[in-house]
Enzyme design. Sequence first.
Site, mmCIF file in Angstrom:
data_model
loop_
_atom_site.group_PDB
_atom_site.id
_atom_site.type_symbol
_atom_site.label_atom_id
_atom_site.label_comp_id
_atom_site.label_asym_id
_atom_site.label_seq_id
_atom_site.Cartn_x
_atom_site.Cartn_y
_atom_site.Cartn_z
ATOM 1 N N LYS A 13 0.837 -1.208 0.000
ATOM 2 C CA LYS A 13 0.000 0.000 0.000
ATOM 3 C C LYS A 13 0.875 1.264 0.000
ATOM 4 O O LYS A 13 0.671 2.157 -0.809
ATOM 5 C CB LYS A 13 -0.942 0.018 1.224
ATOM 6 C CG LYS A 13 -1.887 -1.185 1.274
ATOM 7 C CD LYS A 13 -2.835 -1.111 2.458
ATOM 8 C CE LYS A 13 -2.158 -1.177 3.813
ATOM 9 N NZ LYS A 13 -1.425 -2.437 4.077
ATOM 10 N N ARG A 88 -10.052 0.250 8.467
ATOM 11 C CA ARG A 88 -9.625 -1.123 8.739
ATOM 12 C C ARG A 88 -10.728 -1.929 9.413
ATOM 13 O O ARG A 88 -10.538 -3.109 9.679
ATOM 14 C CB ARG A 88 -8.420 -1.067 9.683
ATOM 15 C CG ARG A 88 -7.075 -1.439 9.062
ATOM 16 C CD ARG A 88 -6.066 -1.313 10.164
ATOM 17 N NE ARG A 88 -4.785 -1.901 9.936
ATOM 18 C CZ ARG A 88 -3.739 -1.297 9.399
ATOM 19 N NH1 ARG A 88 -3.846 -0.075 8.930
ATOM 20 N NH2 ARG A 88 -2.583 -1.918 9.320
ATOM 21 N N ARG A 127 11.519 -5.360 5.276
ATOM 22 C CA ARG A 127 11.128 -3.962 5.046
ATOM 23 C C ARG A 127 11.993 -2.975 5.821
ATOM 24 O O ARG A 127 12.254 -3.159 7.007
ATOM 25 C CB ARG A 127 9.654 -3.772 5.420
ATOM 26 C CG ARG A 127 9.233 -2.302 5.414
ATOM 27 C CD ARG A 127 7.756 -2.141 5.261
ATOM 28 N NE ARG A 127 7.016 -2.449 6.476
ATOM 29 C CZ ARG A 127 5.691 -2.318 6.569
ATOM 30 N NH1 ARG A 127 4.984 -1.897 5.543
ATOM 31 N NH2 ARG A 127 5.083 -2.617 7.697
ATOM 32 N N ARG A 160 10.744 -1.387 11.392
ATOM 33 C CA ARG A 160 9.698 -1.169 12.389
ATOM 34 C C ARG A 160 9.714 -2.261 13.452
ATOM 35 O O ARG A 160 9.897 -3.431 13.142
ATOM 36 C CB ARG A 160 8.327 -1.138 11.696
ATOM 37 C CG ARG A 160 7.973 0.247 11.194
ATOM 38 C CD ARG A 160 6.785 0.251 10.299
ATOM 39 N NE ARG A 160 5.640 -0.483 10.826
ATOM 40 C CZ ARG A 160 4.483 -0.601 10.188
ATOM 41 N NH1 ARG A 160 4.334 -0.041 9.008
ATOM 42 N NH2 ARG A 160 3.494 -1.275 10.713
ATOM 43 N N ARG A 171 -0.833 -9.453 13.117
ATOM 44 C CA ARG A 171 -1.404 -8.410 12.254
ATOM 45 C C ARG A 171 -2.156 -9.032 11.079
ATOM 46 O O ARG A 171 -3.189 -8.513 10.647
ATOM 47 C CB ARG A 171 -0.306 -7.465 11.773
ATOM 48 C CG ARG A 171 0.118 -6.489 12.874
ATOM 49 C CD ARG A 171 1.493 -5.905 12.644
ATOM 50 N NE ARG A 171 1.615 -5.159 11.421
ATOM 51 C CZ ARG A 171 2.760 -5.005 10.743
ATOM 52 N NH1 ARG A 171 3.870 -5.565 11.187
ATOM 53 N NH2 ARG A 171 2.785 -4.299 9.640
HETATM 54 P P1 ADP Z 1 0.965 -1.847 7.663
HETATM 55 O O1 ADP Z 1 1.237 -0.760 6.666
HETATM 56 O O2 ADP Z 1 2.132 -2.759 7.852
HETATM 57 O O3 ADP Z 1 -0.299 -2.577 7.422
HETATM 58 P P2 ADP Z 1 0.267 0.333 9.417
HETATM 59 O O4 ADP Z 1 1.428 1.253 9.404
HETATM 60 O O5 ADP Z 1 -0.889 0.676 8.548
HETATM 61 O O6 ADP Z 1 0.793 -1.134 9.082
HETATM 62 O O7 ADP Z 1 -0.279 0.151 10.903
HETATM 63 C C1 ADP Z 1 0.573 -0.118 11.974
HETATM 64 C C2 ADP Z 1 -0.273 -0.290 13.226
HETATM 65 O O8 ADP Z 1 -0.958 0.940 13.528
HETATM 66 C C3 ADP Z 1 -1.370 -1.332 13.146
HETATM 67 O O9 ADP Z 1 -0.894 -2.641 13.434
HETATM 68 C C4 ADP Z 1 -2.366 -0.820 14.205
HETATM 69 O O10 ADP Z 1 -1.920 -1.127 15.515
HETATM 70 C C5 ADP Z 1 -2.272 0.691 14.023
HETATM 71 N N1 ADP Z 1 -3.247 1.171 13.030
HETATM 72 C C6 ADP Z 1 -2.966 1.746 11.820
HETATM 73 N N2 ADP Z 1 -4.093 2.058 11.172
HETATM 74 C C7 ADP Z 1 -5.134 1.685 11.959
HETATM 75 C C8 ADP Z 1 -6.542 1.711 11.821
HETATM 76 N N3 ADP Z 1 -7.138 2.213 10.736
HETATM 77 N N4 ADP Z 1 -7.290 1.224 12.853
HETATM 78 C C9 ADP Z 1 -6.718 0.730 13.961
HETATM 79 N N5 ADP Z 1 -5.390 0.641 14.140
HETATM 80 C C10 ADP Z 1 -4.590 1.112 13.154
HETATM 81 P P1 ADP Z 2 2.071 -1.940 3.229
HETATM 82 O O1 ADP Z 2 2.073 -0.432 3.233
HETATM 83 O O2 ADP Z 2 0.892 -2.502 2.496
HETATM 84 O O3 ADP Z 2 2.234 -2.540 4.585
HETATM 85 P P2 ADP Z 2 4.682 -1.617 1.916
HETATM 86 O O4 ADP Z 2 4.399 -0.739 0.749
HETATM 87 O O5 ADP Z 2 5.364 -1.011 3.083
HETATM 88 O O6 ADP Z 2 3.341 -2.410 2.366
HETATM 89 O O7 ADP Z 2 5.535 -2.850 1.369
HETATM 90 C C1 ADP Z 2 5.984 -3.880 2.244
HETATM 91 C C2 ADP Z 2 7.385 -4.331 1.829
HETATM 92 O O8 ADP Z 2 7.322 -5.022 0.585
HETATM 93 C C3 ADP Z 2 8.378 -3.202 1.619
HETATM 94 O O9 ADP Z 2 9.640 -3.644 2.034
HETATM 95 C C4 ADP Z 2 8.350 -2.961 0.117
HETATM 96 O O10 ADP Z 2 9.595 -2.459 -0.365
HETATM 97 C C5 ADP Z 2 8.086 -4.364 -0.417
HETATM 98 N N1 ADP Z 2 7.258 -4.406 -1.624
HETATM 99 C C6 ADP Z 2 6.193 -3.616 -1.935
HETATM 100 N N2 ADP Z 2 5.648 -3.983 -3.113
HETATM 101 C C7 ADP Z 2 6.363 -5.054 -3.557
HETATM 102 C C8 ADP Z 2 6.283 -5.894 -4.737
HETATM 103 N N3 ADP Z 2 5.348 -5.700 -5.680
HETATM 104 N N4 ADP Z 2 7.181 -6.894 -4.863
HETATM 105 C C9 ADP Z 2 8.124 -7.097 -3.898
HETATM 106 N N5 ADP Z 2 8.266 -6.336 -2.789
HETATM 107 C C10 ADP Z 2 7.395 -5.327 -2.607
#
Ligand code: ADP
Ligand code: ADP
Length: 217
Positions: A13, A88, A127, A160, A171
Site C-alpha cells: 500500500k 480497517r 522492510r 519497524r 497483524r
Molecule cells: P501496515 O502498513 O504494515 O499494514 P500500518 O502502518 O498501517 O501497518 O499500521 C501499523 C499499526 O498501527 C497497526 O498494526 C495498528 O496497531 C495501528 N493502526 C494503523 N491504522 C489503523 C486503523 N485504521 N485502525 C486501527 N489501528 C490502526
Molecule cells: P504496506 O504499506 O501494504 O504494509 P509496503 O508498501 O510497506 O506495504 O511494502 C511492504 C514491503 O514489501 C516493503 O519492504 C516494500 O519495499 C516491499 N514491496 C512492496 N511492493 C512489492 C512488490 N510488488 N514486490 C516485492 N516487494 C514489494
Amino acid sequence: MNVVLLGAPGAGKGTQAAVLTKQLGVVHVASGDLFRKALSENTELGLLAKSYMEKGDLVPDEVTIEMVLERIRQPDCAPGVLFDGFPRTLSQAQALDEKLDGEGKRIDRAVYIEVPEEELVKRLSGRWICRECQTPYHSESSPPKVAGKCDVCGGELYQRADDTEETVRERLKVFFSQTLPIVEYYEKQGKLLRVDGDRDIEEVSAAIARLLEAGNA
Ligand code: ADP
Ligand code: ADP
Ligand code: ZN
C-alpha cells in the site's frame, strides 16, 4: 477524487501510494504513519496507540476515526485523499462515508491489492522505512541506492518494531478477521477494484493505473 487502498500488512500500500498520489494529484493519508508520528512526539494519542501497535492489534475505532477525520479536515486535503491503512474495520468505513457524505463528497474507488500470506511475511521481514518521508524499501526486492539512506530525501532507514515474525502473524490474523469484511462493503457499493499484488512493483502500479482509468471511463 478519494481513493481507499486496501490490502494486508505488506501488500504494498505505502509503495503504491507513492506512485498513485503523484498520478492522481491527491494527498497520502496513512493512519499508521499518523500513529507513529504521534508516538515519536510522545503525545497522549501516541501513548494510547503504543500498546496496541506493539501487539499488532488495532487501535480502538473511536480514537482512530477522530485522528483521521481531523487530518482530512486540513486544507491540503481539499483536492482529494488516498487513504492507506484506513478504514480497517466496518465502523471506520461507515464513519468515513458519513463524514464525506456530510460534505457532499465520497469515496470513488477502493483498490484491493491481493498478495499471498507467505509473500507478505517475506516482504515485512525485509522492510526498511525512511524515518523522514516514510518511503518503504526492501533489502532484496527494492534496496536503496546507498545502504541505509533514503533515495528520495537522504533520510535514515529503520526497521519497524512491529515487523517481527510474531507480530506480523498477529497483524495478518487481525487483517483477515477485522479488515477483510470491508472489501465486501466496497464491493457492494460497486467501488471495488481487485489487483494481483504478487508481481513486480512497476507491474502492480501499471495494473492499478489501468483499472482506475477503465473505472472512470
Ligand atoms: P501496515 O502498513 O504494515 O499494514 P500500518 O502502518 O498501517 O501497518 O499500521 C501499523 C499499526 O498501527 C497497526 O498494526 C495498528 O496497531 C495501528 N493502526 C494503523 N491504522 C489503523 C486503523 N485504521 N485502525 C486501527 N489501528 C490502526
Ligand atoms: P504496506 O504499506 O501494504 O504494509 P509496503 O508498501 O510497506 O506495504 O511494502 C511492504 C514491503 O514489501 C516493503 O519492504 C516494500 O519495499 C516491499 N514491496 C512492496 N511492493 C512489492 C512488490 N510488488 N514486490 C516485492 N516487494 C514489494
Ligand atoms: Zn525519505
